[in-house]
Motif scaffolding. Structure first.
Motif, PDB file in Angstrom:
ATOM      1  N   GLU A 139       0.818  -1.216   0.000  1.00  0.00           N
ATOM      2  CA  GLU A 139       0.000   0.000   0.000  1.00  0.00           C
ATOM      3  C   GLU A 139       0.847   1.260   0.000  1.00  0.00           C
ATOM      4  O   GLU A 139       0.350   2.345  -0.268  1.00  0.00           O
ATOM      5  CB  GLU A 139      -0.917   0.010   1.230  1.00  0.00           C
ATOM      6  CG  GLU A 139      -2.072  -0.956   1.071  1.00  0.00           C
ATOM      7  CD  GLU A 139      -2.825  -1.167   2.368  1.00  0.00           C
ATOM      8  OE1 GLU A 139      -2.636  -0.358   3.313  1.00  0.00           O
ATOM      9  OE2 GLU A 139      -3.584  -2.144   2.437  1.00  0.00           O
ATOM     10  N   LYS A 140       2.132   1.114   0.320  1.00  0.00           N
ATOM     11  CA  LYS A 140       3.002   2.297   0.378  1.00  0.00           C
ATOM     12  C   LYS A 140       3.633   2.547  -0.984  1.00  0.00           C
ATOM     13  O   LYS A 140       3.917   1.601  -1.721  1.00  0.00           O
ATOM     14  CB  LYS A 140       4.127   2.077   1.388  1.00  0.00           C
ATOM     15  CG  LYS A 140       3.689   1.828   2.804  1.00  0.00           C
ATOM     16  CD  LYS A 140       4.912   1.933   3.676  1.00  0.00           C
ATOM     17  CE  LYS A 140       4.628   1.626   5.130  1.00  0.00           C
ATOM     18  NZ  LYS A 140       5.806   1.925   5.953  1.00  0.00           N
ATOM     19  N   SER A 141       3.922   3.811  -1.263  1.00  0.00           N
ATOM     20  CA  SER A 141       4.543   4.102  -2.558  1.00  0.00           C
ATOM     21  C   SER A 141       6.018   3.745  -2.521  1.00  0.00           C
ATOM     22  O   SER A 141       6.623   3.419  -3.539  1.00  0.00           O
ATOM     23  CB  SER A 141       4.350   5.571  -2.909  1.00  0.00           C
ATOM     24  OG  SER A 141       4.964   6.366  -1.912  1.00  0.00           O
ATOM     25  N   GLU A 142       6.616   3.800  -1.332  1.00  0.00           N
ATOM     26  CA  GLU A 142       8.037   3.498  -1.214  1.00  0.00           C
ATOM     27  C   GLU A 142       8.286   2.885   0.162  1.00  0.00           C
ATOM     28  O   GLU A 142       7.626   3.261   1.127  1.00  0.00           O
ATOM     29  CB  GLU A 142       8.817   4.809  -1.343  1.00  0.00           C
ATOM     30  CG  GLU A 142      10.252   4.623  -1.767  1.00  0.00           C
ATOM     31  CD  GLU A 142      10.987   5.968  -1.870  1.00  0.00           C
ATOM     32  OE1 GLU A 142      10.515   6.839  -2.631  1.00  0.00           O
ATOM     33  OE2 GLU A 142      11.999   6.117  -1.175  1.00  0.00           O
ATOM     34  N   ILE A 143       9.225   1.948   0.242  1.00  0.00           N
ATOM     35  CA  ILE A 143       9.539   1.382   1.553  1.00  0.00           C
ATOM     36  C   ILE A 143      11.034   1.477   1.824  1.00  0.00           C
ATOM     37  O   ILE A 143      11.839   1.654   0.899  1.00  0.00           O
ATOM     38  CB  ILE A 143       9.097  -0.105   1.684  1.00  0.00           C
ATOM     39  CG1 ILE A 143       9.940  -1.013   0.777  1.00  0.00           C
ATOM     40  CG2 ILE A 143       7.615  -0.264   1.382  1.00  0.00           C
ATOM     41  CD1 ILE A 143       9.837  -2.488   1.129  1.00  0.00           C
ATOM     42  N   GLU A 381      11.847  -2.442  -7.245  1.00  0.00           N
ATOM     43  CA  GLU A 381      12.716  -1.445  -7.889  1.00  0.00           C
ATOM     44  C   GLU A 381      13.493  -0.638  -6.856  1.00  0.00           C
ATOM     45  O   GLU A 381      12.933  -0.231  -5.843  1.00  0.00           O
ATOM     46  CB  GLU A 381      11.856  -0.490  -8.729  1.00  0.00           C
ATOM     47  CG  GLU A 381      11.222  -1.182  -9.909  1.00  0.00           C
ATOM     48  CD  GLU A 381      10.353  -0.237 -10.741  1.00  0.00           C
ATOM     49  OE1 GLU A 381      10.099   0.912 -10.306  1.00  0.00           O
ATOM     50  OE2 GLU A 381       9.930  -0.670 -11.827  1.00  0.00           O
ATOM     51  N   PRO A 382      14.776  -0.375  -7.128  1.00  0.00           N
ATOM     52  CA  PRO A 382      15.527   0.525  -6.251  1.00  0.00           C
ATOM     53  C   PRO A 382      14.883   1.913  -6.259  1.00  0.00           C
ATOM     54  O   PRO A 382      14.433   2.372  -7.300  1.00  0.00           O
ATOM     55  CB  PRO A 382      16.924   0.592  -6.890  1.00  0.00           C
ATOM     56  CG  PRO A 382      16.989  -0.543  -7.858  1.00  0.00           C
ATOM     57  CD  PRO A 382      15.581  -0.846  -8.275  1.00  0.00           C
ATOM     58  N   ALA A 383      14.826   2.555  -5.093  1.00  0.00           N
ATOM     59  CA  ALA A 383      14.268   3.912  -5.024  1.00  0.00           C
ATOM     60  C   ALA A 383      15.283   4.833  -4.352  1.00  0.00           C
ATOM     61  O   ALA A 383      14.937   5.699  -3.560  1.00  0.00           O
ATOM     62  CB  ALA A 383      12.956   3.902  -4.261  1.00  0.00           C
ATOM     63  N   LEU A 400      17.882   0.489   2.526  1.00  0.00           N
ATOM     64  CA  LEU A 400      17.568  -0.057   1.204  1.00  0.00           C
ATOM     65  C   LEU A 400      16.221   0.498   0.724  1.00  0.00           C
ATOM     66  O   LEU A 400      15.184  -0.138   0.896  1.00  0.00           O
ATOM     67  CB  LEU A 400      17.528  -1.594   1.268  1.00  0.00           C
ATOM     68  CG  LEU A 400      17.247  -2.327  -0.042  1.00  0.00           C
ATOM     69  CD1 LEU A 400      18.371  -2.120  -1.052  1.00  0.00           C
ATOM     70  CD2 LEU A 400      17.048  -3.828   0.206  1.00  0.00           C
ATOM     71  N   PRO A 401      16.258   1.718   0.129  1.00  0.00           N
ATOM     72  CA  PRO A 401      14.993   2.289  -0.345  1.00  0.00           C
ATOM     73  C   PRO A 401      14.486   1.527  -1.574  1.00  0.00           C
ATOM     74  O   PRO A 401      15.244   1.315  -2.531  1.00  0.00           O
ATOM     75  CB  PRO A 401      15.372   3.737  -0.732  1.00  0.00           C
ATOM     76  CG  PRO A 401      16.793   3.925  -0.313  1.00  0.00           C
ATOM     77  CD  PRO A 401      17.411   2.587  -0.142  1.00  0.00           C
ATOM     78  N   LEU A 402      13.213   1.129  -1.523  1.00  0.00           N
ATOM     79  CA  LEU A 402      12.658   0.302  -2.605  1.00  0.00           C
ATOM     80  C   LEU A 402      11.245   0.751  -2.965  1.00  0.00           C
ATOM     81  O   LEU A 402      10.527   1.300  -2.129  1.00  0.00           O
ATOM     82  CB  LEU A 402      12.572  -1.169  -2.159  1.00  0.00           C
ATOM     83  CG  LEU A 402      13.850  -1.938  -1.892  1.00  0.00           C
ATOM     84  CD1 LEU A 402      13.483  -3.320  -1.325  1.00  0.00           C
ATOM     85  CD2 LEU A 402      14.677  -2.099  -3.158  1.00  0.00           C
ATOM     86  N   LYS A 403      10.884   0.460  -4.191  1.00  0.00           N
ATOM     87  CA  LYS A 403       9.477   0.534  -4.609  1.00  0.00           C
ATOM     88  C   LYS A 403       9.015  -0.881  -4.892  1.00  0.00           C
ATOM     89  O   LYS A 403       9.657  -1.597  -5.668  1.00  0.00           O
ATOM     90  CB  LYS A 403       9.364   1.333  -5.911  1.00  0.00           C
ATOM     91  CG  LYS A 403       9.288   2.835  -5.746  1.00  0.00           C
ATOM     92  CD  LYS A 403       8.689   3.431  -7.031  1.00  0.00           C
ATOM     93  CE  LYS A 403       8.696   4.931  -7.001  1.00  0.00           C
ATOM     94  NZ  LYS A 403       9.984   5.541  -7.343  1.00  0.00           N
ATOM     95  N   LEU A 404       7.914  -1.280  -4.270  1.00  0.00           N
ATOM     96  CA  LEU A 404       7.323  -2.583  -4.588  1.00  0.00           C
ATOM     97  C   LEU A 404       6.125  -2.331  -5.504  1.00  0.00           C
ATOM     98  O   LEU A 404       5.172  -1.657  -5.106  1.00  0.00           O
ATOM     99  CB  LEU A 404       6.853  -3.299  -3.316  1.00  0.00           C
ATOM    100  CG  LEU A 404       7.906  -3.586  -2.239  1.00  0.00           C
ATOM    101  CD1 LEU A 404       7.281  -4.409  -1.110  1.00  0.00           C
ATOM    102  CD2 LEU A 404       9.110  -4.327  -2.820  1.00  0.00           C
ATOM    103  N   ILE A 405       6.213  -2.867  -6.721  1.00  0.00           N
ATOM    104  CA  ILE A 405       5.119  -2.665  -7.672  1.00  0.00           C
ATOM    105  C   ILE A 405       4.208  -3.895  -7.624  1.00  0.00           C
ATOM    106  O   ILE A 405       4.669  -5.000  -7.925  1.00  0.00           O
ATOM    107  CB  ILE A 405       5.653  -2.501  -9.119  1.00  0.00           C
ATOM    108  CG1 ILE A 405       6.885  -1.581  -9.156  1.00  0.00           C
ATOM    109  CG2 ILE A 405       4.546  -2.048 -10.061  1.00  0.00           C
ATOM    110  CD1 ILE A 405       6.618  -0.135  -8.836  1.00  0.00           C
ATOM    111  N   PRO A 406       2.925  -3.703  -7.253  1.00  0.00           N
ATOM    112  CA  PRO A 406       2.034  -4.863  -7.135  1.00  0.00           C
ATOM    113  C   PRO A 406       1.737  -5.479  -8.506  1.00  0.00           C
ATOM    114  O   PRO A 406       1.855  -4.802  -9.527  1.00  0.00           O
ATOM    115  CB  PRO A 406       0.760  -4.298  -6.512  1.00  0.00           C
ATOM    116  CG  PRO A 406       0.852  -2.818  -6.605  1.00  0.00           C
ATOM    117  CD  PRO A 406       2.262  -2.439  -6.889  1.00  0.00           C
ATOM    118  N   ASN A 407       1.324  -6.702  -8.480  1.00  0.00           N
ATOM    119  CA  ASN A 407       0.963  -7.407  -9.727  1.00  0.00           C
ATOM    120  C   ASN A 407      -0.181  -6.680 -10.437  1.00  0.00           C
ATOM    121  O   ASN A 407      -1.093  -6.222  -9.803  1.00  0.00           O
ATOM    122  CB  ASN A 407       0.482  -8.824  -9.385  1.00  0.00           C
ATOM    123  CG  ASN A 407       1.651  -9.782  -9.369  1.00  0.00           C
ATOM    124  OD1 ASN A 407       2.731  -9.474  -9.886  1.00  0.00           O
ATOM    125  ND2 ASN A 407       1.451 -10.936  -8.761  1.00  0.00           N
TER     126      ASN A 407
END
Ligand code: HEM
Ligand code: FES
Lengths: 407, 107
Positions: A139-143, A381-383, A400-407
């Motif tokens: 649900e978050k745009s970036e983790i 994805e790296p953020a 480790l900043p990341l973006k998780l893109i949902p299916n």
């Protein structure tokens, strides 16, 4: 005699190649690959004058030395201090820092408590916790991968599996980091760890008491071995402490490093998503590729030899597991991260009688996280830049900043 | 020379040549034998290298190691009298001709 880093100074055989570097400098701990290559290139056995120690980094010699418990013992400490000559900072571990026959007894209790059978009974809980966590993160745009996922998961499932009534996630992660920094030299990392040790260590010891554990967890299994007379009740408390020293920070590192590998190699994430049979082998490759434990040591308990060179009694030998795991003489194209490599024989869990007794738990945790992610996450994805955190034994991420893109 | 034969659950056989001192597990990996996973690499921690030793060979392969039985008890396929962890059987000339059966399920 004046000791160097708590061990006897060594006069190496003049034919042993010398590597004049500080393997515990921040620079090397942050980016160990060039040092590992230099160590392998210098020879099968190397002398490091800075700490008056020997070192191995080629696969064959590292494996042989690390698992030769008769010549190269653990009871004199798996760091730079020689427990025979200097009092250790905490009572030594009764599994990691002992030799047979003492080791045989405690190892049996621990391997029963952490067996593949027991881990199978934990998998439903692990997977359920991974679902909740991954759903929330999607649900978050970036983790921030280290805190939000790598730390969040083990500090949820592992204390529950052990049956701890008191949970302090920060102390649990930090205790591991303290224990692992303690195996290094008297540098800033170790000094800062020692400053925090009384507070965190005190909390850990209290949390290992039988009345602070439920009667249906891994901790209870260890205490029931004491009831059965296999070990004493004091020993049971010490073994529960070993769960907490060795079982949290290591899996945090394993998960963080896995996220890093998969975010850096999106094609490999695709391969994994397409074939979930590769989830367990993927973790083995993460372990080989990033070596969460980069270095532990052994002590020569007798005059011995490595690769034909003499190694006198009392010598400390650094075993660079991270270097062995990238040795081109052992691994084809070692710099490539390939989820289908199946690197059986990697050194990330050690080898021989001390080989990680918690490896089934670690694999179970990673399988839960990665299989839930493979189902729900299209891309990792790296953020922002990944930042490593220097530690005298652990190769772990700090951020480790990341973006998780949902299916 | 030491030859070892691996027999799959469907009855198909593969015979390979082993290096003395290698384990039955390592020899299987070196020769890409199906059904020996050996996740722990021989630390007696995974039970994914389970085999059944054929007939009279059980005498030659000797007794189980200390702790081996507890781990075999965790194997996915049934533990029988002939069950061994193949990482714990070291090959010597005396074992030339050894035959081991791979269980139905390994992980
Ligand atoms: C990715 C995660 C992990 C890594 C990379 C790792 C790494 C290692 C390594 C390299 C050793 C060998 C030490 C030596 O020979 O000196 C070891 C031993 C050990 N590990 Fe792990 N470990 C992990 C997870 C765990 C977990 C989850 C637990 C507990 C549940 C655990 C408990 C232990 C214990 C008690 C030992 C000592 C075993 C003995 O001396 O017989 N580890 N680990
Ligand atoms: S290879 Fe893991 S028990 Fe034999």
């Amino acid at each position: 005699m004046t000791l160097i880093e708590g061990h006897r100074p060594l006069t190496p055989d003049p034919s042993i190649p010398v590597l004049d570097i500080d393997p515990y400098s921040d620079e090397i701990l942050l980016d160990p690959a060039p040092y590992h290559a230099a160590l392998r290139d210098a020879g099968p056995l190397v002398y490091i004058p800075r700490y008056s120690v020997l070192a191995v980094g080629r696969y064959d010699e590292t494996r042989k030395t690390f698992s030769d418990h008769e010549n190269f013992v653990s009871s004199r400490g798996i760091g730079l201090n020689d427990f025979k000559l200097e009092k250790p900072w905490r009572p030594p571990s009764i599994i990691l820092e002992v030799d047979p026959p003492d080791h045989t007894k405690t190892r049996k209790v621990m391997s029963k408590a952490l067996s593949p059978k027991i881990v199978r009974t934990l998998m439903n809980d692990f997977t359920a916790a991974a679902e909740v966590l991954v759903d929330r993160l999607l649900e978050k745009s970036e983790i921030e991968g280290v805190v939000d996922l790598a730390e969040a998961f083990p500090t949820t499932v592992f204390p529950a599996a052990v049956g701890m009534k008191d949970v302090n996630a920060r102390h649990l992660v930090d205790y591991g980091a303290i224990v692992f920094n303690a195996v290094g030299p008297d540098n800033d990392l170790r000094r800062r760890a020692m400053e925090r040790a009384p507070e965190v260590g005190g909390w850990i010891t209290a949390a290992c008491a039988r009345d602070r554990l439920t009667d249906d967890g891994l901790g209870a299994l260890v205490y029931s071995a004491a009831d059965a007379g296999e070990i004493s009740h004091e020993e049971a408390a010490m073994l529960v402490r070993s769960f907490l020293s060795a079982g949290v920070d290591t899996t945090v590192t394993g998960i963080g490093n896995a996220l890093w590998c998969l975010s850096q190699n999106p094609d490999q994430w695709e391969v994994l998503k397409a074939n979930t049979l590769l989830i367990r082998p993927c973790f083995e490759e993460v372990l080989r590729y990033t070596s969460p434990v980069h270095t532990f040591l052994r002590t020569a308990n007798l005059d011995a030899e490595i690769a034909g060179y003499p190694v006198p009694e009392g010598a400390k030998i650094m075993c660079a597991l991270g270097a062995a795991n990238m040795d081109p003489a052992k691994w084809h194209d070692p710099e490539a991260f390939r989820v289908d490599r199946k690197p059986v024989g990697h050194m990330a869990f050690g080898a021989g009688i001390h080989g990680c007794v918690g490896q089934n738990i670690a694999r179970g945790e990673l399988e839960a996280v990665l299989s839930v992610m493979a189902r729900k996450v299209a891309r990792i994805e790296p953020a922002g830049e990944a930042v490593w955190r220097p530690n005298n034994a652990i190769h772990a991420l700090d951020r480790l900043p990341l973006k998780l893109i949902p299916n | 020379m030491i030859n070892v034969t691996y027999i799959q659950p469907d009855g198909s056989e593969t015979t390979v040549t082993a290096q003395p001192g290698d384990s039955v597990m390592q020899t299987a990996l070196n020769n890409n034998i199906d059904g020996i996973i050996a996740e722990c690499g021989g630390s007696m921690a995974c039970a994914t290298c389970h085999v059944y030793v054929e007939g009279e060979w059980a005498d030659q392969t000797g007794a189980r190691m200390d702790g081996e039985e507890d781990m075999l008890d965790c194997a996915m396929s049934e533990m029988k009298d002939t069950s061994r962890l193949s990482c714990q059987i070291k090959l010597t000339e005396a074992l030339d001709g050894l035959r081991v059966h791979i269980p139905e399920e390994q992980a």
